[in-house]
Design a protein around this motif. Structure first.
Motif, PDB file in Angstrom:
ATOM      1  N   ARG A 124       0.518  -0.720  -0.337  1.00 49.29           N
ATOM      2  CA  ARG A 124       0.194  -0.236   0.208  1.00 49.29           C
ATOM      3  C   ARG A 124       1.066   1.575  -0.313  1.00 49.29           C
ATOM      4  N   GLY A 125       0.624   2.667  -0.702  1.00 46.50           N
ATOM      5  CA  GLY A 125       1.600   3.439  -1.575  1.00 46.50           C
ATOM      6  C   GLY A 125       2.411   3.397  -1.915  1.00 46.50           C
ATOM      7  N   LEU A 126       2.537   2.055  -2.476  1.00 44.53           N
ATOM      8  CA  LEU A 126       3.206   1.083  -3.703  1.00 44.53           C
ATOM      9  C   LEU A 126       2.852   1.369  -4.976  1.00 44.53           C
ATOM     10  N   LEU A 127       1.927   0.791  -4.583  1.00 41.78           N
ATOM     11  CA  LEU A 127       1.176   1.004  -5.647  1.00 41.78           C
ATOM     12  C   LEU A 127      -0.362   0.569  -5.516  1.00 41.78           C
ATOM     13  N   PRO A 128      -1.747   0.716  -6.133  1.00 46.35           N
ATOM     14  CA  PRO A 128      -2.682   1.016  -5.953  1.00 46.35           C
ATOM     15  C   PRO A 128      -3.525   0.023  -5.794  1.00 46.35           C
ATOM     16  N   VAL A 129      -3.663  -0.791  -4.284  1.00 49.23           N
ATOM     17  CA  VAL A 129      -4.358  -1.613  -3.741  1.00 49.23           C
ATOM     18  C   VAL A 129      -5.647  -0.790  -2.712  1.00 49.23           C
ATOM     19  N   PRO A 130      -6.257  -1.850  -2.429  1.00 45.43           N
ATOM     20  CA  PRO A 130      -7.317  -1.445  -1.411  1.00 45.43           C
ATOM     21  C   PRO A 130      -6.882  -1.275   0.213  1.00 45.43           C
ATOM     22  N   GLU A 131      -7.685  -0.798   1.059  1.00 48.09           N
ATOM     23  CA  GLU A 131      -7.371  -0.568   2.431  1.00 48.09           C
ATOM     24  C   GLU A 131      -7.862  -1.433   2.492  1.00 48.09           C
ATOM     25  N   VAL A 132      -7.128  -2.635   3.404  1.00 46.94           N
ATOM     26  CA  VAL A 132      -8.083  -3.986   3.875  1.00 46.94           C
ATOM     27  C   VAL A 132      -8.696  -2.863   5.221  1.00 46.94           C
ATOM     28  N   LEU A 133     -10.222  -3.521   5.175  1.00 50.17           N
ATOM     29  CA  LEU A 133     -10.774  -2.625   6.964  1.00 50.17           C
ATOM     30  C   LEU A 133     -10.698  -4.146   7.653  1.00 50.17           C
ATOM     31  N   GLU A 134     -10.745  -5.161   6.826  1.00 48.86           N
ATOM     32  CA  GLU A 134     -11.027  -6.801   7.951  1.00 48.86           C
ATOM     33  C   GLU A 134     -10.759  -7.661   6.951  1.00 48.86           C
ATOM     34  N   VAL A 135     -10.948  -8.480   7.785  1.00 51.56           N
ATOM     35  CA  VAL A 135     -10.298  -9.700   7.699  1.00 51.56           C
ATOM     36  C   VAL A 135     -11.121 -10.319   8.982  1.00 51.56           C
ATOM     37  N   ARG A 136     -12.057 -10.885   8.092  1.00 51.01           N
ATOM     38  CA  ARG A 136     -12.334 -12.034   9.053  1.00 51.01           C
ATOM     39  C   ARG A 136     -13.020 -14.184   8.830  1.00 51.01           C
ATOM     40  N   ARG A 137     -12.535 -15.135   9.242  1.00 50.24           N
ATOM     41  CA  ARG A 137     -13.226 -15.930   9.429  1.00 50.24           C
ATOM     42  C   ARG A 137     -14.880 -16.340   9.492  1.00 50.24           C
ATOM     43  N   ALA A 138     -14.910 -17.664   8.297  1.00 48.90           N
ATOM     44  CA  ALA A 138     -16.324 -17.967   8.342  1.00 48.90           C
ATOM     45  C   ALA A 138     -16.910 -18.706   9.798  1.00 48.90           C
ATOM     46  N   GLU A 139     -17.885 -18.345  10.557  1.00 49.58           N
ATOM     47  CA  GLU A 139     -18.538 -19.190  11.377  1.00 49.58           C
ATOM     48  C   GLU A 139     -18.668 -20.832  11.173  1.00 49.58           C
ATOM     49  N   VAL A 140     -18.010 -21.364  11.576  1.00 49.45           N
ATOM     50  CA  VAL A 140     -17.865 -22.962  11.557  1.00 49.45           C
ATOM     51  C   VAL A 140     -19.426 -23.769  12.632  1.00 49.45           C
ATOM     52  N   ARG A 141     -20.666 -24.263  12.200  1.00 43.99           N
ATOM     53  CA  ARG A 141     -21.455 -24.540  12.897  1.00 43.99           C
ATOM     54  C   ARG A 141     -21.696 -26.022  13.076  1.00 43.99           C
TER      55      ARG A 141
END
Length: 66
Positions: A49-66
């Motif tokens: 980020r800052g070197l290439l035009p990439v989106p800011e990562v807002l959140e990383v979330r794993r799927a809930e396993v039921r």
């Protein structure tokens, strides 16, 4: 959400959240890159980020396993 132009994986989408554009990436349980793929992608995006035009990562979330 709609598929992101140029994305070939079928797992990357663009959405609008609170009037702002957001990129959403889905990782299926059988992702061939393994279960750490979301965290690896997050680290790479933060690194370039800052070197290439990439989106800011807002959140990383794993799927809930039921």
């Amino acid at each position: 959400m709609r598929p992101l132009a140029g994305g070939h994986s079928g797992r990357t989408f663009v959405a609008e959240v609170a009037g702002e554009r957001a990129v959403v990436r889905l990782y299926p349980p059988d992702d061939p890159r393994g279960e750490a793929a979301p965290e690896v992608d997050q680290a790479v995006l933060r690194l370039v980020r800052g070197l290439l035009p990439v989106p800011e990562v807002l959140e990383v979330r794993r799927a809930e396993v039921r």
